[in-house]
Design an enzyme around this catalytic site. Structure first.
Site, short mmCIF file in Angstrom:
data_model
loop_
_atom_site.label_atom_id
_atom_site.label_comp_id
_atom_site.label_asym_id
_atom_site.label_seq_id
_atom_site.Cartn_x
_atom_site.Cartn_y
_atom_site.Cartn_z
N ASN A 121 -9.14 -23.45 19.12
CA ASN A 121 -10.72 -23.42 20.11
C ASN A 121 -10.39 -22.12 21.10
O ASN A 121 -9.87 -21.51 21.36
CB ASN A 121 -11.49 -24.84 21.26
N PHE A 132 -13.73 -21.41 28.66
CA PHE A 132 -14.49 -22.10 29.90
C PHE A 132 -16.12 -22.24 29.85
O PHE A 132 -16.76 -22.52 30.98
CB PHE A 132 -14.03 -21.43 31.40
N SER A 163 -5.34 -21.16 30.02
CA SER A 163 -6.27 -20.89 29.10
C SER A 163 -6.19 -19.41 28.77
O SER A 163 -6.27 -18.44 29.00
CB SER A 163 -7.70 -21.01 29.37
N ASN A 184 -8.26 -18.79 26.29
CA ASN A 184 -9.53 -18.02 26.26
C ASN A 184 -10.06 -16.72 26.52
O ASN A 184 -11.67 -16.74 26.77
CB ASN A 184 -10.10 -18.97 25.34
N THR A 185 -9.87 -17.12 28.18
CA THR A 185 -10.37 -16.11 28.91
C THR A 185 -10.22 -14.85 29.34
O THR A 185 -8.72 -15.54 29.65
CB THR A 185 -10.84 -16.33 30.37
N LYS A 201 -1.01 -26.29 35.32
CA LYS A 201 -0.94 -25.84 33.57
C LYS A 201 -0.79 -24.81 33.33
O LYS A 201 -1.46 -23.47 33.52
CB LYS A 201 -2.39 -26.57 32.90
N ASN A 208 -0.66 -26.40 27.76
CA ASN A 208 -1.65 -25.65 27.11
C ASN A 208 -1.80 -25.26 25.45
O ASN A 208 -0.64 -25.43 25.09
CB ASN A 208 -2.50 -24.31 27.79
#
Length: 348
Positions: free
Chosen positions: A110, A114, A172, A174-175, A210, A239
């Site tokens: 993915n 967010f 994460s 993805n940011t 996390k 993660n």
């Protein structure tokens, strides 16, 4: 898995993954998914960071980003539920497509970024949560924020009254540059702000951190040191990963975080390192590739006091949750453990 659930999963897999995810949440809200109720036993009941869990099998953040299915999820066999991530302001996330099934690898990639409805809307939904469940929120930062570190404290202050715990998510992939906040100095400052906000609440709650699975040994040692000195209540390892080693699916080169079966070994290795580095002084939630009772047991023996799953639900459905909890109970009984806590960190 029941025949009905098998049919439901086959139907969902006919749609693109993000559409299917939305349909699954809708089915939950309309009572069309299996509800196992509370799965517990004297062996499964455990205390994690002051929270009394019926069992140590939790739902990882990301499945119910916007806290829209809290009641049905609380009846699905989980010992605890984590929703989010939530950011101060709503944001759409990254462009679609941004979710990919890697069926051959039993994995998911993915790059959501967010996407969520924002803390005010999510707080309103959390205010109507079932009170007999353990529910936490994954705290995030807006992509365009001028002070991402402050965003975590802002979301906590807004939502904490309706939570049992909160997780600081700086891992994460993805940011852009979010993972930079895992550096020792940046992480210390960020957690200081969150813990100060938490201490000022009428009812402070447990705070978890996390981390990513892609840290070096030195970085893991730094995280452990900061965790022990910051006053946080626990860690979540791990993660998603950027690693693509050994994948066979056609989607293997998509950008984003990889979760599911290929992550199991790597995330469990990081978990064990964290457990040793913290000398077992902080409870850890093990997440990454959990798809069976044996997987959950391996995480526990590596140092986890509880586990979470998400990607396995894509391939096995919610019926997997009671199977894992009941299977874990049987494994603990087989090996002579009276409680989950007795088995934590007993692996090689």
């Amino acid at each position: 898995m029941s025949l009905l659930e098998q049919a439901g999963l086959r139907l969902l897999h006919r749609f693109d993954p993000e559409t299917a995810h939305g349909m699954a949440l809708t089915a939950l809200r309309f009572g069309l998914s299996p509800t196992a109720g509370t799965v517990t036993s004297t062996r499964l009941r455990t205390n994690f960071a002051g929270m009394a869990l019926a069992n140590p099998v939790g739902l990882a953040a990301g499945f119910d980003k916007n806290a829209t299915a809290l009641r049905p999820l609380s009846r699905s066999g989980f010992g605890f539920i984590e929703v989010g991530a939530a950011t101060p302001r709503p944001q759409p996330g990254n462009p679609k497509p941004r979710l990919f099934r890697l069926t051959e690898d039993r994995a998911v990639i993915n790059r959501f970024g967010f996407n969520n409805d924002g803390m005010q809307t999510i707080a309103a939904r959390l205010s109507e949560r079932p009170r007999d469940a353990i529910i936490g929120l994954n705290l995030g930062a807006n992509k365009d924020s001028e002070n991402r570190a402050a965003d975590f404290a802002t979301v906590l202050a807004t939502c904490a009254a309706h939570l049992d715990f909160a997780t600081v998510n700086v891992s994460s992939p993805n940011t852009e540059k979010l993972r930079d906040l895992q550096g020792k100095d940046a992480l210390s400052a960020l957690l200081a702000g969150v813990m100060s906000t938490n201490a000022a609440l009428d009812r402070p709650i447990p705070i978890f951190l996390k981390i990513a699975p892609d840290l070096t040994d030195a970085e893991i040692a730094d995280v452990a040191e900061v965790a022990l000195t910051s006053g946080i209540d626990g860690l979540i390892a791990t993660n998603t990963t950027l690693d693509r080693h050994g994948l066979t699916s056609a989607h293997r080169d998509e950008k984003g975080g990889l979760s599911g079966q290929p992550l199991f070994e790597k995330s469990t290795r990081v978990l064990a390192q964290l457990y040793r580095a913290t000398e077992g002084k902080l409870p850890i939630i093990g997440v990454g590739g959990v798809a069976s009772a044996e997987d959950a047991y391996a995480k526990i023996k590596a140092g986890a006091s509880a586990v979470q799953l998400y990607s396995a639900l894509v391939y096995h459905g919610l019926g997997l949750v009671p199977q894992i909890a009941e299977g874990l109970d049987a494994l603990l009984k087989r090996d002579g453990y009276a409680t989950v806590a007795e088995a934590v960190g007993t692996g090689d």
